[in-house]
Design a protein around this motif. Structure first.
Motif: not given
Length: 121
Positions: A67-88
């Motif tokens: 459900r969740f995907t972690i990734s880094r930006g091209n400059a590597k000093n940014t990190v993201y967390l894509q959260m899908n199908s969120l639940q309470p």
């Protein structure tokens, strides 16, 4: 000054999606593993996801796999967390973290201030 600044939290209905961002500054975080933790009301802080310094390896808690995907930006000093199908049960304050060695052990050196994620049923 070392800073990890999260953004992207908010209120979403169950089944919806959010994307969290964490911008790191003050150190060479591009060479650090980074990750996300969360703490729900009345519960201990728990590991959510982590990513290696080059983005080549990721780790996830069983509760968010698929459900969740972690990734880094091209400059590597940014990190993201894509959260899908969120639940309470995903409702919590989400914290960005970084460490020169690992964040998976739950004791990283650097933490952000947190961003609230609330999932309504």
């Amino acid at each position: 000054q070392v800073q990890l600044v999260e953004s992207g939290g908010g209120l979403v209905q169950a089944g919806g999606s959010l994307r969290l961002s964490c911008a790191a500054s003050g150190r060479t975080f591009s060479s650090y593993p980074m990750g996300w933790f969360r703490q729900a009301p009345g519960k201990e802080r728990e590991f959510v996801a982590a990513i290696s310094w080059n983005g080549g390896t990721t780790w996830y808690a069983d509760s968010v796999k698929g459900r969740f995907t972690i990734s880094r930006g091209n400059a590597k000093n940014t990190v993201y967390l894509q959260m899908n199908s969120l639940q309470p049960e995903d409702t919590a304050v989400y914290y960005c973290a970084a460490d020169p060695r690992t964040v998976v052990n739950g004791a990283p050196d650097y933490w952000g201030q947190g961003t609230q994620v609330t999932v309504s049923s």
